[in-house]
Design a protein around this motif. Structure first.
Motif, short mmCIF file in Angstrom:
data_model
loop_
_atom_site.label_atom_id
_atom_site.label_comp_id
_atom_site.label_asym_id
_atom_site.label_seq_id
_atom_site.Cartn_x
_atom_site.Cartn_y
_atom_site.Cartn_z
N UNK A 291 0.83 -1.19 0.00
CA UNK A 291 0.00 0.00 0.00
C UNK A 291 0.87 1.25 0.00
N UNK A 292 1.86 1.29 0.86
CA UNK A 292 2.79 2.42 0.89
C UNK A 292 4.18 1.93 0.55
N UNK A 293 4.87 2.69 -0.24
CA UNK A 293 6.23 2.30 -0.63
C UNK A 293 7.18 2.50 0.53
N UNK A 294 8.39 1.98 0.33
CA UNK A 294 9.36 2.07 1.41
C UNK A 294 10.21 3.33 1.34
N UNK A 295 10.05 4.18 0.33
CA UNK A 295 10.83 5.42 0.35
C UNK A 295 10.23 6.36 1.40
N UNK A 296 11.08 7.17 1.98
CA UNK A 296 10.66 7.97 3.14
C UNK A 296 9.54 8.94 2.82
N UNK A 297 9.53 9.53 1.64
CA UNK A 297 8.46 10.48 1.33
C UNK A 297 7.11 9.77 1.26
N UNK A 298 7.08 8.54 0.75
CA UNK A 298 5.83 7.79 0.72
C UNK A 298 5.40 7.39 2.12
N UNK A 299 6.36 7.02 2.96
CA UNK A 299 6.05 6.67 4.35
C UNK A 299 5.49 7.89 5.06
N UNK A 300 6.12 9.05 4.86
CA UNK A 300 5.64 10.29 5.48
C UNK A 300 4.24 10.66 4.99
N UNK A 301 3.93 10.37 3.76
CA UNK A 301 2.60 10.67 3.23
C UNK A 301 1.56 9.69 3.76
N UNK A 302 1.96 8.47 4.02
CA UNK A 302 1.02 7.44 4.46
C UNK A 302 0.63 7.57 5.93
N UNK B 76 0.15 -3.54 10.23
CA UNK B 76 -0.09 -4.93 10.63
C UNK B 76 -1.20 -4.98 11.67
N UNK B 77 -1.12 -4.08 12.66
CA UNK B 77 -2.14 -4.05 13.71
C UNK B 77 -3.52 -3.75 13.13
N UNK B 78 -3.61 -2.73 12.28
CA UNK B 78 -4.88 -2.37 11.68
C UNK B 78 -5.42 -3.48 10.78
N UNK B 79 -4.51 -4.15 10.06
CA UNK B 79 -4.92 -5.23 9.17
C UNK B 79 -5.48 -6.42 9.95
N UNK B 80 -4.86 -6.76 11.06
CA UNK B 80 -5.36 -7.88 11.86
C UNK B 80 -6.71 -7.54 12.49
N UNK B 81 -6.96 -6.26 12.72
CA UNK B 81 -8.24 -5.83 13.27
C UNK B 81 -9.29 -5.61 12.18
N UNK B 82 -8.88 -5.74 10.92
CA UNK B 82 -9.80 -5.52 9.81
C UNK B 82 -10.11 -4.06 9.55
N UNK B 83 -9.27 -3.17 10.02
CA UNK B 83 -9.51 -1.73 9.90
C UNK B 83 -8.72 -1.05 8.79
N UNK C 135 7.65 1.77 12.29
CA UNK C 135 6.42 2.18 12.99
C UNK C 135 5.22 2.06 12.06
N UNK C 136 5.37 2.51 10.82
CA UNK C 136 4.29 2.39 9.84
C UNK C 136 3.93 0.93 9.61
#
Length: 75
Positions: free
Chosen positions: A1-12, A39-46, A33-34
């Motif tokens: 969903x989000x790329x590993x480059x820092x600008x994409x992480x910051x946007x996500x 992972x937490x949100x995905x396991x909760x279905x959120x 942290x992202x």
């Protein structure tokens, strides 16, 4: 969903209602942290619901930005 480059992480992160950077956090820590949040949100279905809601909000805002502004001179 989000790329590993820092600008994409910051946007996500704000899309997940998270601060862009924590105090003294570096790029690797931010990415980790992202990843943990996703992972937490995905396991909760959120995760998909939250990202979809944010995309819908962004689309609505961008639609408003491209609407022409009418003044008395345009009418």
């Amino acid at each position: 969903i989000c790329r590993t480059n820092d600008s994409a992480v910051r946007a996500c992160l704000p899309r997940l209602d998270e601060p862009i950077t924590l105090f003294r956090e570096n790029e690797i820590e931010r990415w980790d942290r992202l990843r943990m949040i996703m992972v937490k949100l995905d396991t909760e279905g959120q995760l998909e619901r939250l990202l979809k809601a944010r995309e819908d909000e962004d689309a609505a805002v961008s639609t408003l930005l491209v609407l022409p502004i009418f003044s008395k001179m345009n009418i």
